[in-house]
Design an enzyme around this catalytic site. Structure first.
Site, short mmCIF file in Angstrom:
data_model
loop_
_atom_site.label_atom_id
_atom_site.label_comp_id
_atom_site.label_asym_id
_atom_site.label_seq_id
_atom_site.Cartn_x
_atom_site.Cartn_y
_atom_site.Cartn_z
N GLY A 16 0.82 -1.22 0.00
CA GLY A 16 0.00 0.00 0.00
C GLY A 16 0.85 1.26 0.00
O GLY A 16 1.71 1.43 0.86
N GLY A 18 -0.18 4.49 0.42
CA GLY A 18 -0.91 5.64 0.94
C GLY A 18 -0.03 6.40 1.92
O GLY A 18 1.20 6.30 1.90
N VAL A 86 -2.36 -6.94 -4.06
CA VAL A 86 -2.09 -8.03 -3.12
C VAL A 86 -3.38 -8.77 -2.81
O VAL A 86 -4.40 -8.16 -2.49
CB VAL A 86 -1.42 -7.48 -1.84
CG1 VAL A 86 -1.31 -8.56 -0.78
CG2 VAL A 86 -0.06 -6.90 -2.19
N GLU A 177 -17.91 18.55 4.78
CA GLU A 177 -17.20 19.28 3.73
C GLU A 177 -17.87 19.04 2.36
O GLU A 177 -17.95 19.94 1.53
CB GLU A 177 -15.72 18.94 3.70
CG GLU A 177 -15.37 17.55 3.25
CD GLU A 177 -13.95 17.13 3.65
OE1 GLU A 177 -13.27 17.87 4.38
OE2 GLU A 177 -13.54 16.04 3.21
N ALA A 323 -5.04 10.49 8.85
CA ALA A 323 -3.67 10.53 8.32
C ALA A 323 -2.57 10.51 9.39
O ALA A 323 -1.57 9.80 9.22
CB ALA A 323 -3.52 11.78 7.45
N GLN A 324 -2.72 11.27 10.45
CA GLN A 324 -1.62 11.36 11.41
C GLN A 324 -1.25 10.03 12.07
O GLN A 324 -0.07 9.68 12.11
CB GLN A 324 -1.92 12.42 12.47
CG GLN A 324 -1.29 13.77 12.16
CD GLN A 324 0.23 13.70 11.97
OE1 GLN A 324 0.94 13.01 12.68
NE2 GLN A 324 0.73 14.44 11.00
C1 LIG Z 1 -12.74 11.60 1.39
C2 LIG Z 1 -11.74 11.46 2.50
C3 LIG Z 1 -11.31 12.60 3.16
C4 LIG Z 1 -10.37 12.48 4.19
N1 LIG Z 1 -9.93 13.61 4.81
C5 LIG Z 1 -9.00 13.53 5.79
C6 LIG Z 1 -8.49 14.71 6.44
O1 LIG Z 1 -8.88 15.83 6.11
N2 LIG Z 1 -7.57 14.54 7.42
C7 LIG Z 1 -7.11 13.30 7.78
O2 LIG Z 1 -6.25 13.21 8.65
N3 LIG Z 1 -7.57 12.18 7.20
C8 LIG Z 1 -8.49 12.26 6.21
N4 LIG Z 1 -8.96 11.12 5.61
C9 LIG Z 1 -8.48 9.82 6.07
C10 LIG Z 1 -7.09 9.56 5.51
O3 LIG Z 1 -7.08 9.79 4.12
C11 LIG Z 1 -6.71 8.13 5.83
O4 LIG Z 1 -6.75 7.95 7.22
C12 LIG Z 1 -5.31 7.82 5.35
O5 LIG Z 1 -5.27 7.90 3.94
C13 LIG Z 1 -4.88 6.42 5.81
O6 LIG Z 1 -3.63 6.12 5.26
P1 LIG Z 1 -3.28 4.60 4.87
O7 LIG Z 1 -1.93 4.66 4.26
O8 LIG Z 1 -3.55 3.73 6.02
O9 LIG Z 1 -4.36 4.23 3.78
P2 LIG Z 1 -4.55 4.85 2.32
O10 LIG Z 1 -4.09 6.25 2.25
O11 LIG Z 1 -5.96 4.54 1.96
O12 LIG Z 1 -3.58 3.98 1.42
C14 LIG Z 1 -3.78 2.62 1.19
C15 LIG Z 1 -3.07 2.27 -0.10
O13 LIG Z 1 -3.10 0.87 -0.27
C16 LIG Z 1 -3.39 0.57 -1.62
N5 LIG Z 1 -4.02 -0.74 -1.63
C17 LIG Z 1 -5.21 -1.11 -1.11
N6 LIG Z 1 -5.43 -2.42 -1.30
C18 LIG Z 1 -4.35 -2.90 -1.94
C19 LIG Z 1 -4.00 -4.19 -2.40
N7 LIG Z 1 -4.81 -5.24 -2.22
N8 LIG Z 1 -2.82 -4.33 -3.05
C20 LIG Z 1 -2.00 -3.26 -3.25
N9 LIG Z 1 -2.29 -2.02 -2.82
C21 LIG Z 1 -3.45 -1.84 -2.17
C22 LIG Z 1 -4.35 1.67 -2.03
O14 LIG Z 1 -4.39 1.82 -3.45
C23 LIG Z 1 -3.76 2.87 -1.33
O15 LIG Z 1 -2.81 3.54 -2.12
C24 LIG Z 1 -9.89 11.21 4.56
C25 LIG Z 1 -10.32 10.07 3.89
C26 LIG Z 1 -11.23 10.20 2.86
C27 LIG Z 1 -11.68 8.97 2.11
#
Ligand SMILES: Cc1cc2nc3c(=O)[nH]c(=O)nc-3n(C[C@H](O)[C@H](O)[C@H](O)COP(=O)(O)OP(=O)(O)OC[C@H]3O[C@@H](n4cnc5c(N)ncnc54)[C@H](O)[C@@H]3O)c2cc1C
Length: 455
Positions: A16, A18, A86, A177, A323-324
């Site tokens: 991932g 993200g 994955v 929002e 995010a944090q």
């Molecule tokens: C509309 C929206 C608005 C938001 N606004 C805020 C905000 O203002 N402030 C804040 O703090 N948080 C916000 N969030 C939450 C924040 O975006 C998430 O908490 C954060 O992105 C989590 O990070 P992560 O890396 O765990 O997951 P993600 O950022 O979701 O990343 C996961 C990654 O894994 C990849 N992935 C998934 N499944 C697979 C797989 N099977 N194989 C390979 N790759 C895979 C995905 O493509 C993605 O790139 C928001 C979320 C959304 C949906």
């Protein structure tokens, strides 16, 4: 004994790209002794999810909030990317399996596959709502919204059938929002694009099952958000839960029927379905249970971070899926890998709260700092803008977003109000882990957790 890859370095696979995955890669690049890092990401871009609602409402373009993941990872020595989805993990053989049929051996694994939308099993929501979790989700919603206005312009009878009514499910930051942005789009932009339509018929309804918006915020911030939205013309319905949705209407628990073709779903979040097929213990919301060091109990070589992880908040609950925590957990997991390689004991993760914020629309936001300081109105809005800008990856994207914001602010224009056909995304069909049988029933979902400050 740790297996080494061809360069003789321990191999860390990160799933991932993200917030969590990228921060893990970045931190692992600095680890001593060095490790080889392979990032597996299903898309070829990293998506800045917090601005998805601006993509859906025509403020920004896809490339403003998505950055090629190879362009990010190539900055880090000994790190590489594979575009792969994955599908499972053979925990005993220490191999990650992909839908494309590849297997990636690891010495250490960091799972950071994020979360997905939860519909709580409400009839019709899965089939008829518009989630806002991915780039195609946002583009599909944008095209659908604009198409409804075109349809109504051609046939005004469509208005009474709900063509110009948008119902937003969930009064957390995403719902707030989104409702604010939709209202601005309708009343300041589309009103000029469609002079023959009576724009007073266009309405945004925000549904929240609790008796307040923005659950994690102080009551004064919640009230501020409510007052602003209502003052601007959003119909906020508190204490009203959704009973079911169809292609043409939503029905509330109290029997109210709202004709609409657009239900935007921001009410629930659930761990990525990958969590359901690994055979690991899960929390409510499907997240994977982790110990204090962020590794999986009994699997010290497997770490889980970000929205996928059920990391404790130290008070008996789980950290919010924002995010944090994702960023901080990823850095901590990398540090614990480094400690292990050095033969040092691992340390427990402690989250450093940086506060929470939510935007309501033009000149309006709420921000709360851990010190107890609270801001609202224009100042909070500037804080929101500055922070989100700072966290967008890439100088070009930052400049593009800033230019778009200034343009939209000065002119009320939404230049990206373009209809592009996007196919509906299907949930990935995941194979059960080779090591463990698939978990029969996924854990129940959680209400949308709401947002700390991104940075
Ligand atoms: C509309 C929206 C608005 C938001 N606004 C805020 C905000 O203002 N402030 C804040 O703090 N948080 C916000 N969030 C939450 C924040 O975006 C998430 O908490 C954060 O992105 C989590 O990070 P992560 O890396 O765990 O997951 P993600 O950022 O979701 O990343 C996961 C990654 O894994 C990849 N992935 C998934 N499944 C697979 C797989 N099977 N194989 C390979 N790759 C895979 C995905 O493509 C993605 O790139 C928001 C979320 C959304 C949906």
């Amino acid at each position: 004994m740790t297996k080494r890859n061809r360069n003789g370095l321990p191999r860390v696979v990160v799933v991932g790209g993200g917030f969590a995955g990228l921060n893990a890669v970045k931190s692992l690049a600095k680890v001593k002794p060095p490790v080889r890092v392979i990032l597996l990401e299903q898309h070829n871009y990293h998506l800045f999810q917090p601005l998805l609602y601006q993509l859906a409402t025509g403020v920004v373009q896809p490339a403003d909030i998505a950055h090629p993941v190879r362009g990010i990872v190539r900055r880090y020595r000994r790190a590489s990317v594979r575009m792969a989805t994955v599908s499972g993990v053979d925990l005993d053989a220490r191999e990650v399996l992909t839908e494309e049929g590849a297997r990636f051996h690891y010495d250490y694994l960091i799972l950071a596959a994020g979360a997905t939308t939860a519909t709580f099993g409400i009839p019709g929501v899965e089939e008829h709502s518009f989630p806002l979790k991915s780039m195609p989700d946002a583009l599909r919603l944008r095209a659908h919204l604009l198409r409804q206005f075109e349809l109504a312009d051609n046939d005004p009878a469509q208005v009474d059938k709900g063509a110009l009514t948008v119902v937003v499910g969930g009064g957390g930051p995403t719902g707030v929002e989104m409702a604010g942005a939709l209202h601005e789009l309708f009343k300041h932009v589309l009103v000029h694009d469609f002079p023959d339509l009576d724009i007073n018929h266009a309405k945004v309804v925000l549904l929240e099952a609790m008796d307040h918006l923005l659950a994690p915020f102080h009551p004064s911030s919640r009230q501020h958000a409510l007052d602003i939205l209502r003052k601007r013309g959003v119909e906020v319905r508190l204490g009203q839960a959704l009973e079911r949705a169809t292609a043409g209407e939503v029905v509330l628990k109290d029997g109210t029927v709202i004709p609409t073709r657009t239900l935007v779903w921001g009410a629930g979040v659930r761990a990525n379905p990958l969590a359901d097929v690994l055979g690991l213990e899960q929390t409510r919301g499907g997240r994977i249970v982790v110990g204090e060091d962020l590794s999986v109990p009994g699997r010290p070589e497997v770490f889980v971070v970000g929205d996928l992880a059920g990391a404790g908040d130290g008070k008996g609950g789980l950290l919010p899926q924002v995010a944090q925590p994702a960023i901080q957990e990823a850095r901590h997991a990398a540090q614990n890998i480094e400690r292990t390689l050095k033969g040092e004991p691992r340390t427990g993760f402690t989250y450093k709260d940086k506060g929470i914020m939510a935007t309501i629309g033009r000149n309006a936001a709420v921000t709360e700092l851990p010190s107890g300081a609270r801001f609202k109105g224009v100042l909070a809005w500037y804080m929101w803008l500055a922070l989100h800008l700072a966290y967008i990856i890439g100088f070009r994207s930052r400049v593009a977003v800033l230019v778009n914001w200034i343009w939209s602010y000065l002119t009320y224009d939404r230049h990206a109000r373009i209809i592009v056909a996007v196919e509906q995304q299907r949930r990935p069909a995941l194979a059960p882990s080779a090591a463990k049988p698939a978990v029969a029933a996924p854990a129940p979902a959680e209400a949308a957790t709401d947002r700390p400050v991104v940075g």
